[in-house]
Design an enzyme around this catalytic site. Structure first.
Site, mmCIF file in Angstrom:
data_model
loop_
_atom_site.group_PDB
_atom_site.id
_atom_site.type_symbol
_atom_site.label_atom_id
_atom_site.label_comp_id
_atom_site.label_asym_id
_atom_site.label_seq_id
_atom_site.Cartn_x
_atom_site.Cartn_y
_atom_site.Cartn_z
ATOM 1 N N THR A 122 0.833 -1.213 0.000
ATOM 2 C CA THR A 122 0.000 0.000 0.000
ATOM 3 C C THR A 122 0.864 1.259 0.000
ATOM 4 O O THR A 122 2.001 1.231 0.483
ATOM 5 C CB THR A 122 -0.894 -0.014 1.256
ATOM 6 O OG1 THR A 122 -1.470 1.261 1.439
ATOM 7 C CG2 THR A 122 -0.106 -0.324 2.519
ATOM 8 N N ASP A 123 0.290 2.348 -0.470
ATOM 9 C CA ASP A 123 0.998 3.637 -0.388
ATOM 10 C C ASP A 123 1.041 4.150 1.049
ATOM 11 O O ASP A 123 1.780 5.092 1.349
ATOM 12 C CB ASP A 123 0.363 4.678 -1.327
ATOM 13 C CG ASP A 123 -1.106 4.968 -1.025
ATOM 14 O OD1 ASP A 123 -1.703 4.317 -0.143
ATOM 15 O OD2 ASP A 123 -1.669 5.860 -1.698
ATOM 16 N N GLU A 124 0.257 3.523 1.942
ATOM 17 C CA GLU A 124 0.207 4.011 3.323
ATOM 18 C C GLU A 124 1.528 3.794 4.053
ATOM 19 O O GLU A 124 1.767 4.395 5.098
ATOM 20 C CB GLU A 124 -0.962 3.364 4.076
ATOM 21 C CG GLU A 124 -2.280 3.674 3.397
ATOM 22 C CD GLU A 124 -3.520 3.264 4.180
ATOM 23 O OE1 GLU A 124 -3.457 3.178 5.408
ATOM 24 O OE2 GLU A 124 -4.556 3.030 3.532
ATOM 25 N N TYR B 66 -1.740 -0.782 10.918
ATOM 26 C CA TYR B 66 -1.891 -1.435 9.611
ATOM 27 C C TYR B 66 -0.711 -1.095 8.703
ATOM 28 O O TYR B 66 -0.034 -1.978 8.177
ATOM 29 C CB TYR B 66 -3.202 -1.004 8.941
ATOM 30 C CG TYR B 66 -3.239 -1.305 7.448
ATOM 31 C CD1 TYR B 66 -3.252 -2.620 6.976
ATOM 32 C CD2 TYR B 66 -3.239 -0.265 6.508
ATOM 33 C CE1 TYR B 66 -3.272 -2.883 5.612
ATOM 34 C CE2 TYR B 66 -3.267 -0.516 5.145
ATOM 35 C CZ TYR B 66 -3.274 -1.840 4.701
ATOM 36 O OH TYR B 66 -3.284 -2.106 3.350
ATOM 37 N N LYS C 180 2.359 -3.448 7.136
ATOM 38 C CA LYS C 180 2.623 -3.594 5.697
ATOM 39 C C LYS C 180 4.052 -3.150 5.385
ATOM 40 O O LYS C 180 4.732 -3.748 4.550
ATOM 41 C CB LYS C 180 1.620 -2.785 4.867
ATOM 42 C CG LYS C 180 0.187 -3.260 4.932
ATOM 43 C CD LYS C 180 -0.039 -4.653 4.347
ATOM 44 C CE LYS C 180 0.075 -4.701 2.837
ATOM 45 N NZ LYS C 180 -0.333 -6.037 2.303
#
Ligand code: NAD
Ligand code: TYD
Length: 369
Positions: free
Chosen positions: A137-139, A162, A166
């Site tokens: 993810t870009d998060e 989260y 990741k």
């Protein structure tokens, strides 16, 4: 990747992106085989892949990516030449309330999968064509201010449990590539939307609440920005990276559709109202409620997808408004699916079809040959 006879292990294939990807793969690469390993957590619904049960190219394995014995069995009994790793705990709000499940599945599970893939890859003589595609993810990059974009070399700076889990998984994937030579690739994509997304995430939650006349909780002042990627565009990117991506490389995949949350919710209200033929005095916008902000809420995500565009020729084909309209239609046209995921009725289906305790319950072994 070897063409024609490819056998791909997809993890998390009963989730939102996974189910769209499994269908996309089987439709676009006839003759390929898909093995879908999924623990069927609350987010995994076999109904997402209804109709594939009798497809000779499709095999479902009910199990957990943390189960090393099961992984060894799967790699031993199939000639897997690609892994597309999607299984994860995926919801930021849940991670805030219960981070340990995220550490287990996203970090430990990814490492167990890497270890099993490496063992199998070595046993088969380290074929150059093997790929381990880790979907991230870009998060992991944290929050942008009002300007700028994430690119592949942006420093990691995750905010939520989260995104931290990741990020840790991404580091392990890179470590397995650099240390052991496993031909692994990472994609970091922006927020997806489309059919089969569990209605805890912003877009499906707002569609269903607006349709049912329920309140629409917008965190903070609704000014947070996400870069929306239609799931079909994402699936196309994943297949392209699987086939043409370079091992060791990262590809950032963005929808190029930045919107504030408030803009998204207002658009959804308009689309739902149009479809339900509501009069202006019944407008769903009146259901919007500004509620307490999410702790650690990232302000803005936006991706510069230049690398995947220039190296692999990918670009998003769907514009936000029309794909959002299609998504609204899908949720309004599939009340049975909505009812089954909300009521958890599909869990009875799992019990009947897989004859075991459900994933997440005490002593669930999560193993199904
Ligand atoms: P999802 O929550 O809809 O689905 C996750 C799937 O993984 C479910 O089918 C679940 O049963 C399965 N799963 C969970 N734990 C498992 C375990 N221990 N073993 C086996 N299976 C397990 O998630 P999604 O939105 O489809 O996301 C898929 C992947 O894409 C995730 O890795 C997520 O981090 C990443 N991603 C998602 C988005 C998004 O907007 N949805 C954006 C960027 C990245
Ligand atoms: P979400 O769909 O949970 O994805 P992510 O947190 O991974 O970006 O949330 C998208 C955005 O919408 C995020 O800024 C939080 C916000 N949001 C709300 O304002 N209200 C809601 O009820 C939800 C679920 C999310």
């Amino acid at each position: 990747m070897e063409d024609e006879k490819s056998t791909i292990l997809v993890t998390g294939g009963c989730g939102f992106i996974g189910s769209n990807f499994v269908r996309y793969l089987l439709q676009n690469r006839p003759g390929w085989k898909v093995i879908n390993l999924d623990a069927l957590t609350y987010a995994g619904n076999p109904a997402n892949l209804a109709g594939l049960e009798d497809d000779p190219g499709y095999t479902f394995v009910h199990g957990d990516i943390c189960d090393a014995g099961l992984l060894a069995e799967i790699f031993a009994s199939h000639s897997i030449n690609g892994v597309v790793h999607l299984a994860a705990e995926s919801h930021v709000d849940r991670s805030i309330h219960g981070p340990m499940d995220f550490v287990r599945t996203n970090v430990e599970g990814t490492c167990r999968l890497l270890a099993a893939a490496l063992k199998s890859w070595r046993r088969r003589g380290e074929p150059e064509s093997f790929r381990f595609l880790h979907v991230s993810t870009d998060e992991v990059f944290g929050s942008l201010g009002p300007q700028g974009f994430f690119i592949e070399s942006t420093a990691y700076d995750p905010s939520s449990p989260y995104s931290a889990s990741k990020a840790a998984a991404d580091h392990f994937v890179r470590a397995w590539h650099r240390t052991y030579g496993l031909p692994a690739i990472i994609t970091n994509c922006s927020n997806n939307y489309g059919p089969y997304q569990f209605p805890e995430k912003l877009i499906p939650l707002m569609i269903l609440n607006a349709a049912e006349g329920k309140q629409l909780p917008v965190y903070g002042d609704g000014s947070n920005v996400r870069d929306w990627l239609y799931v079909d565009d994402h699936c196309r990117a994943l297949l392209l990276v699987l086939e043409k991506g370079r091992p060791g490389r990262t590809y950032a995949v963005g929808g190029g559709a930045e919107q504030t949350n408030l803009e998204v919710v207002r658009l959804i209200c308009r689309l739902v109202d149009e479809r339900l033929g509501r009069r202006p005095d019944q407008a769903s916008q009146g259901l919007i409620r500004f509620v307490e902000d999410r702790p650690g809420h990232d302000l803005r995500y936006a991706i510069d997808s230049s690398r995947i565009r220039s190296e692999l020729g990918w670009r998003p084909r769907h514009d936000f408004l029309s794909a959002l309209g299609k998504t609204v239609d899908w949720y309004l046209d599939n009340p049975d699916w909505v009812e089954s995921v909300r009521s958890g009725a599909y869990r009875n289906w799992i019990a009947a079809n897989y004859g075991r305790r459900l994933a997440g319950e005490e002593e669930a072994s999560g193993r199904e040959p």
